[in-house]
Design a protein around this motif. Structure first.
Motif, short mmCIF file in Angstrom:
data_model
loop_
_atom_site.label_atom_id
_atom_site.label_comp_id
_atom_site.label_asym_id
_atom_site.label_seq_id
_atom_site.Cartn_x
_atom_site.Cartn_y
_atom_site.Cartn_z
N GLY A 225 21.71 34.22 77.01
CA GLY A 225 21.67 33.85 75.60
C GLY A 225 20.84 34.80 74.77
N TYR A 226 19.70 35.23 75.32
CA TYR A 226 18.85 36.18 74.60
C TYR A 226 19.55 37.53 74.44
N ILE A 227 20.25 37.93 75.48
CA ILE A 227 20.96 39.21 75.42
C ILE A 227 22.04 39.17 74.35
N ILE A 228 22.78 38.07 74.27
CA ILE A 228 23.83 37.96 73.26
C ILE A 228 23.25 37.99 71.86
N GLU A 229 22.13 37.31 71.64
CA GLU A 229 21.49 37.34 70.31
C GLU A 229 21.04 38.76 69.96
N ALA A 230 20.53 39.49 70.94
CA ALA A 230 20.14 40.88 70.69
C ALA A 230 21.35 41.74 70.37
N ALA A 231 22.45 41.48 71.07
CA ALA A 231 23.68 42.24 70.80
C ALA A 231 24.20 41.96 69.40
N LYS A 232 24.16 40.71 68.99
CA LYS A 232 24.61 40.34 67.63
C LYS A 232 23.74 40.98 66.57
N ALA A 233 22.47 41.23 66.91
CA ALA A 233 21.56 41.88 65.98
C ALA A 233 21.74 43.39 65.95
N GLY A 234 22.65 43.91 66.77
CA GLY A 234 22.94 45.34 66.75
C GLY A 234 21.99 46.18 67.58
N LEU A 235 21.25 45.54 68.50
CA LEU A 235 20.24 46.29 69.27
C LEU A 235 20.83 47.07 70.43
N GLY A 236 22.05 46.77 70.82
CA GLY A 236 22.63 47.49 71.93
C GLY A 236 23.92 46.85 72.39
N MET A 237 24.43 47.37 73.51
CA MET A 237 25.67 46.83 74.09
C MET A 237 25.30 45.94 75.27
#
Length: 302
Positions: A225-237
């Protein structure tokens, strides 16, 4: 004294909160309750309870014994009812361990449906990415992504887990939508990690050629879940299971890439201890779990 009578009396005292309340519930004398508890403790060689102003409290040994006795008595009652032809609904406790990514969204609705249909069933769920020791901690089953090679455990495949490479629309606009796994080299990655670090992502094309992509990690977490939120924020793939990233893909918050490549080959599995057969309630719950998850993920267990 009959051992089962001692155990049932012990359970009644704990459930009622005191020997007096248990005596009223069982419609026997308090002295009989006291004698049974005393005989049980004598036989075991430990104190199971002690009295306080609030009633009866369990010792550490008492709590451990109580937890196990509940399961034993529930299994016996279930067996009696089944043989007598009275088992229309399941009853008793089901203890289950599931990883964070599957718990609330995937498993909880199935548990709730089963509990509504079987009001006498009680659930205890441990939501953790730690691999629970099913034997020592007395769990009926666990749901795991991939399983274990421990000889005391048995596995059943539920469905194949599909992993999706994804990132935010702005991330792909900035870095370009990849056409090959080689295009991912050097891009900031959001990596799932438990234990040893994740250093590579692997992909195969339709011809079976293997691509290994060394990661440039921007963000590492042990929760999807944390990874998906970071991805949605544009931090990476991110490279996450479809049950983790699916909603974000459906809404357009994340955009998939390299869907024509296969990444990990992993399976969601039911894991159980093989040192005792599952109770009828567990068998029935597993049937519902198997049917619902296989249908949801449109996959036939293999």
């Amino acid at each position: 004294m009959n051992r089962l009578a001692e155990i049932e009396t012990f359970i009644a005292v704990v459930a009622a909160g005191s020997q007096l309340a248990a005596a009223r519930h069982l419609n026997i004398a308090v002295s009989a309750i006291n004698r049974r508890i005393h005989d049980l403790e004598e036989r075991l060689g430990v104190e199971l309870t002690y009295r306080t102003q609030q009633g009866t409290t369990l010792t550490h040994y008492g709590q451990t014994y109580y937890d196990r006795c509940l399961r034993v008595v529930a299994d016996l009652n279930e067996a009696d009812a089944m043989i007598a032809g009275e088992m229309q609904q399941s009853s008793g406790l089901i203890r289950i361990a599931v990883p964070h990514a599957l718990g609330a969204e995937q498993i909880a609705p199935i548990m709730n449906k089963f509990a509504v249909a079987n009001p006498e069933v009680h659930f205890e769920i441990n939501v953790s990415d730690r691999q629970i020791d099913l034997v020592d901690e007395q769990y009926d089953l666990a749901i795991r992504i991939d399983g274990t090679e421990k000889p005391e455990l048995e596995e059943e495949v539920l469905y194949k887990v599909r992993y999706r490479l994804c990132a935010s629309p702005t991330f792909w606009q900035t870095h370009g939508l990849p056409k090959s796994p080689d295009d991912l080299i050097g891009l900031p990655a959001l990596a799932y990690q438990t234990g040893k670090g994740t250093k590579l992502w692997s992909f195969r094309n339709s011809g079976g050629k293997l691509f290994k992509v060394p990661l440039t990690t921007r963000y590492v977490a042990n929760n999807g879940g944390y990874i998906i939120e970071a991805a949605k924020a544009g931090l990476g793939m991110a490279l996450e299971p479809e049950f983790v990233c699916g909603e974000a893909l459906d809404t357009g918050a994340l955009v998939p890439a390299l869907d024509n490549y296969q990444s990990y080959t992993r399976f969601a599995k039911i894991v159980r201890a093989n040192n005792r057969p599952p109770s009828l309630r567990v068998q029935r719950f597993v049937e519902v779990l198997r049917a619902d998850l296989s249908q949801k993920f449109n996959d036939t267990p293999t």
